[in-house]
Motif scaffolding. Structure first.
Motif, PDB file in Angstrom:
ATOM      1  N   TYR A  36       0.830  -1.205   0.000  1.00 22.21           N
ATOM      2  CA  TYR A  36       0.000   0.000   0.000  1.00 22.21           C
ATOM      3  C   TYR A  36       0.869   1.262   0.000  1.00 22.21           C
ATOM      4  O   TYR A  36       0.673   2.160  -0.811  1.00 22.21           O
ATOM      5  N   TYR A 107     -10.060   1.168  -2.690  1.00 18.87           N
ATOM      6  CA  TYR A 107      -9.682  -0.238  -2.585  1.00 18.87           C
ATOM      7  C   TYR A 107     -10.891  -0.956  -2.012  1.00 18.87           C
ATOM      8  O   TYR A 107     -11.409  -0.558  -0.973  1.00 18.87           O
ATOM      9  N   THR A 110     -11.910  -5.969   1.911  1.00 27.23           N
ATOM     10  CA  THR A 110     -11.177  -7.222   1.848  1.00 27.23           C
ATOM     11  C   THR A 110     -11.174  -7.862   3.224  1.00 27.23           C
ATOM     12  O   THR A 110     -11.926  -7.449   4.109  1.00 27.23           O
ATOM     13  N   ASP A 173      -3.842  -8.979   2.399  1.00 23.93           N
ATOM     14  CA  ASP A 173      -2.947  -8.578   1.314  1.00 23.93           C
ATOM     15  C   ASP A 173      -1.563  -8.196   1.816  1.00 23.93           C
ATOM     16  O   ASP A 173      -0.588  -8.279   1.065  1.00 23.93           O
ATOM     17  N   TYR A 174      -1.469  -7.756   3.049  1.00 26.80           N
ATOM     18  CA  TYR A 174      -0.156  -7.475   3.638  1.00 26.80           C
ATOM     19  C   TYR A 174       0.578  -8.775   3.965  1.00 26.80           C
ATOM     20  O   TYR A 174       1.808  -8.875   3.804  1.00 26.80           O
ATOM     21  N   TRP A 234      -0.317  -3.933  -8.320  1.00 28.68           N
ATOM     22  CA  TRP A 234       0.267  -4.013  -6.979  1.00 28.68           C
ATOM     23  C   TRP A 234      -0.188  -5.225  -6.182  1.00 28.68           C
ATOM     24  O   TRP A 234       0.514  -5.657  -5.260  1.00 28.68           O
ATOM     25  N   PHE A 235      -1.352  -5.794  -6.532  1.00 26.55           N
ATOM     26  CA  PHE A 235      -1.892  -6.891  -5.724  1.00 26.55           C
ATOM     27  C   PHE A 235      -2.131  -8.175  -6.511  1.00 26.55           C
ATOM     28  O   PHE A 235      -2.592  -9.164  -5.938  1.00 26.55           O
ATOM     29  N   THR A 239      -6.715 -10.126  -7.647  1.00 24.37           N
ATOM     30  CA  THR A 239      -7.250  -9.239  -6.619  1.00 24.37           C
ATOM     31  C   THR A 239      -8.652  -8.763  -6.988  1.00 24.37           C
ATOM     32  O   THR A 239      -9.039  -8.754  -8.163  1.00 24.37           O
TER      33      THR A 239
END
Length: 252
Positions: A36, A107, A110, A173-174, A234-235, A239
């Motif tokens: 992020y 975003y 999630t 996601d982290y 990025w994901f 995603t």
């Protein structure tokens, strides 16, 4: 996509549009929550939110300056005028909206997840690490598990590695790249938990004009597919993205 729990609603100070006459906007972020936001090798703010934020400023015809701020004071320092927006993986919550305003999400909603050092862990009775002032921490505090809090996301993962905690609870996601890169040292345990209403840009309640500018810019990025492109960059291709109506849709 961290979810801050407000420690206090103080510091409701100045009213009116706070940005300068030259349309310079100070964009507050943590710089410690990849992908992020993070600080790259050149010492600059980088990541998904840097790209999205720069594009939003371009569309809103504003000049952006990025400001790094620790997570635990990120809302108080917005309210007190140290910067004009927050783009820091911050989920939209009713509690937060009592103190600041949000744009629509950039975003989609999630899940949060548990990661431990071994499979088969009962997360309801475990010692679980979470970052201070997040709704992950709030969730664990009410779950029956033993909560241990840390100032940074890196410290929560380190607590699992060194045996101080049985698991860490954070945004899915982290955690995904950390698990993939751990060589089996870290594994997902328990079930994923949906939390929050998606990530939005935080602004002072008085800055309605600025909020509307960014809201329109986010809508335009959803409409022309630019936001979905950055989400996938990025994901990953799987995603969750936005559909033609701007609502969250499944990944490809």
């Amino acid at each position: 996509m961290k979810k801050l729990i407000l420690g206090t609603a103080a510091l409701a100070l100045t009213a009116g549009m706070a940005f300068a006459q030259d349309n310079t906007i100070r964009m507050g972020t943590e710089g410690a929550y990849p992908p992020y936001n993070f600080i790259n090798d050149a010492g600059e703010v980088d990541g998904f939110e840097r790209e999205v934020g720069d594009e939003l400023c371009k569309r809103a015809e504003l000049t952006c300056e990025w400001v790094k701020n620790d997570w635990d004071s990120i809302i108080p320092n917005l309210v007190s005028g140290n910067y004009d927006t927050i783009m820091a993986g911050m989920s939209i919550t009713d509690e937060r909206e009592e103190v600041i305003d949000f744009t629509q999400n950039y975003y989609p909603p999630t899940a949060s997840a548990y990661v431990g050092a071994a499979e088969g862990l009962d997360v309801t009775s475990a010692i679980v690490a979470a970052q201070t002032a997040t709704i992950q921490a709030g969730y664990i505090a009410e779950s029956g598990a033993t909560l241990v809090e840390f100032a940074t996301p890196e410290e929560t993962v380190a607590a699992v590695r060194n045996g101080e905690a049985d698991a860490v609870f954070a945004d899915l996601d982290y955690l995904v790249p950390l698990v993939e890169e751990s060589g089996g040292e870290l594994v997902f345990v328990g079930d994923a938990v949906p939390l929050g209403g998606g990530i939005g840009m935080g602004l002072r309640e008085s800055d309605t004009e600025l909020r509307d500018k960014f809201d329109a810019a986010i809508a335009s990025m959803k409409e022309d597919g630019t936001l979905n492109t950055l989400l996938k960059k990025w994901f990953g291709e799987d995603t969750q993205v936005y559909g033609e109506d701007g609502a969250a849709a499944s990944g490809s």
